[in-house]
Design an enzyme around this catalytic site. Structure first.
Site, PDB file in Angstrom:
ATOM      1  N   CYS A   1      36.918  39.926  40.502  1.00 33.47           N
ATOM      2  CA  CYS A   1      37.005  41.200  39.801  1.00 33.47           C
ATOM      3  C   CYS A   1      35.611  41.818  39.601  1.00 33.47           C
ATOM      4  O   CYS A   1      34.972  42.208  40.553  1.00 33.47           O
ATOM      5  CB  CYS A   1      37.758  41.027  38.482  1.00 33.47           C
ATOM      6  SG  CYS A   1      38.409  42.573  37.809  1.00 33.47           S
TER       7      CYS A   1
ATOM      8  N   HIS B   1      42.804  37.852  39.805  1.00 29.12           N
ATOM      9  CA  HIS B   1      42.604  36.748  38.873  1.00 29.12           C
ATOM     10  C   HIS B   1      43.678  35.690  39.125  1.00 29.12           C
ATOM     11  O   HIS B   1      44.811  36.017  39.473  1.00 29.12           O
ATOM     12  CB  HIS B   1      42.731  37.233  37.426  1.00 29.12           C
ATOM     13  CG  HIS B   1      41.627  38.125  36.982  1.00 29.12           C
ATOM     14  ND1 HIS B   1      40.382  37.648  36.604  1.00 29.12           N
ATOM     15  CD2 HIS B   1      41.574  39.472  36.845  1.00 29.12           C
ATOM     16  CE1 HIS B   1      39.618  38.663  36.248  1.00 29.12           C
ATOM     17  NE2 HIS B   1      40.309  39.786  36.385  1.00 29.12           N
TER      18      HIS B   1
END
Length: 484
Positions: A333, A430
């Protein structure tokens, strides 16, 4: 009629999250329909609920303990710190704006409607709701307009159990002091207390129980020892990173620099559980360990500011040396965004800085955009061709030459990038390491075995073990009454 109970702490990090999860699993084991609830949470460790919004990962874990789908209503107000003085505000799963601390104090009373709406939604069709407070009710400077502790409890009529942490010392003073400082209406909400994180012979605290009872009149519902199984659960608060110690003597060292606004750091729990992995969280002022074979850049709530922070620690230079030595890097991310050539923020979403040079180890650029991606995702590793299950919570769009080699395929679309030599990769997904097959393939690429244990099942077993440990020490009369 739904029965309710609220755990409030004498301070932060007293163990409320695990206790709520344990009570939810006890209730579920007894055949009750139980649900967790936290009116206001402050954390950059967020989850995507089953109904598609952002909530604290603690409430996601607690819903797992309750064996029910997670919902945005379990955590109607989530504050995600972006700086020392300001946070992004998420209301019922969606971003509602940003506010500095003082401004938020004025905003809180306006959020009580959403909190109560969500509380009623959670209570509907439920036998028991276990509520978690935030911080301490003794912070009377924040009492006006409170929605997190006594403001919610008194408004909703929810009885309170106070939790004190004996490991940090001063638990008697914390409990008695809370009793002394609360006003009469708030004090009447407290039905008793728990002492958490006790080490040694519990009978040594008998005089302490008598002392607390003398000053407060409150009964003790249990002295809870250090719950060994709790170490196998994902942690919610980044304060836990300050307590982690380095391992040693294991086959593979993995280094994770602790950014100032690190987000979703429980991404690394499955790696930490691997017996042959030495996971090292590198703090400010420390260099990246030269013997690390893999460096993972974590997510961040303030990517541009944290990239500047990373450089201030000298970790950019350490990363260059690491790659020259043949090391590998993975970015998740915000960490993925940092690995590129440039990050731009034309709308000033993250602050005044509109552009910053990236680390330049991936040929990609990122532009921040107002639209936020929040979704659970089914994916596949394009590197190892194994299935993945994860989630996305991010701002921005990343493009560039290295995106032609995606790191993962999410719901049929390419995501992330891999360098030409294959040693640097990044993705917005994630939960990479939660995939047992992915962990096994990754560790195999370093010449070690791993991924043998199903991580999600191990967390579920830990919740059962926590419940068992709690049932053994909590006052059975109080527990039976709560679960009746």
């Amino acid at each position: 009629m739904t029965k309710t109970i609220m755990l409030q702490g004498t301070g932060s990090d007293v163990g409320k999250t695990v206790l709520v999860a344990g009570l939810c699993r006890i209730a579920s084991n007894r055949g009750l329909k139980v649900a967790p609830f936290k009116p206001q949470n402050m954390s950059n460790n967020a989850a995507v609920s089953d109904d598609g919004g952002e909530i604290g990962r603690a409430q996601w874990l607690q819903s797992m303990a309750a064996r029910i789908p997670s919902s945005i209503h379990m955590n109607p107000v989530l504050l995600k710190p972006q700086s020392d003085t300001g946070s992004q505000i998420v209301v019922q799963g969606k971003v509602a704006g940003q506010a500095r601390g003082r401004d938020y104090q004025a905003l809180k009373p306006k959020l009580m409607g959403a909190v109560m709406e969500s509380f009623e939604a959670v209570c509907a069709g439920t036998d028991l709701v276990v509520v978690e407070g935030a911080g301490s009710p003794a912070e009377i400077n924040l009492r006006a307009g409170d929605i997190a502790n006594m403001g919610f409890a008194t408004h909703a009529g929810v009885p309170v159990v106070l939790v004190g942490d004996i490991d940090r010392g001063g638990v008697i003073a914390s409990l008695v002091g809370t009793h002394a400082i609360l006003d009469d209406d708030d004090r009447r909400m407290i039905t008793g207390y728990l002492v958490n994180k006790f080490r040694g012979d519990v009978s040594l605290f008998d005089d302490g129980i008598a002392a607390v009872g003398k000053f407060t009149g409150w009964p003790c519902f249990g002295v809870v020892p250090w719950l060994k199984s709790a170490a196998r659960l994902p942690a919610e608060d980044s304060v836990v990173l300050e307590k982690l110690t380095r391992g040693g003597g294991r086959a593979l060292k993995v280094a994770v620099p602790v950014l100032s606004r690190i987000a979703n750091f429980d991404d690394f729990d499955p790696l930490a559980a691997e017996p042959d992995v030495d996971l090292v969280f590198v703090r400010a002022g420390e260099p990246l360990p030269p013997d690390a074979a893999l460096v993972v850049l974590p997510g961040s709530k303030a990517t541009i500011a944290d990239l500047a922070y990373l450089r201030a620690q000298g970790w950019d230079r350490d990363l260059e040396v690491h790659l020259r030595r043949g090391g590998r890097v993975i970015g998740i991310c915000g960490g993925y965004q940092m690995l590129g050539e440039r990050i731009t923020d034309p709308h000033g979403i993250e602050g005044d800085a509109r552009e910053i040079a990236g680390l330049g180890v991936l040929s990609v650029v990122t532009e921040m955009a107002p639209e936020k991606t929040v979704r659970n995702s089914s994916a596949r590793s394009a590197v190892y061709d194994v299935p993945l299950e994860g989630y996305e919570i991010h701002l921005g769009r990343t493009t560039g030459e290295d995106c032609a080699r995606p790191a993962v395929i999410i719901d049929g679309r390419a995501d992330g990038a891999v360098s030409a030599d294959g040693r640097v990769s990044g993705s917005y997904l994630h939960g990479l390491f939660t995939s047992d097959a992915y962990r096994a393939a990754l560790l195999d690429s370093f010449g070690i075995a791993g991924g043998g244990e199903n991580y999600r099942q191990s967390v579920d077993r830990a919740l059962d073990d926590v419940a068992g440990e709690l049932e053994a020490v909590l006052d059975p009369k109080w527990l039976d009454q709560l679960m009746s």
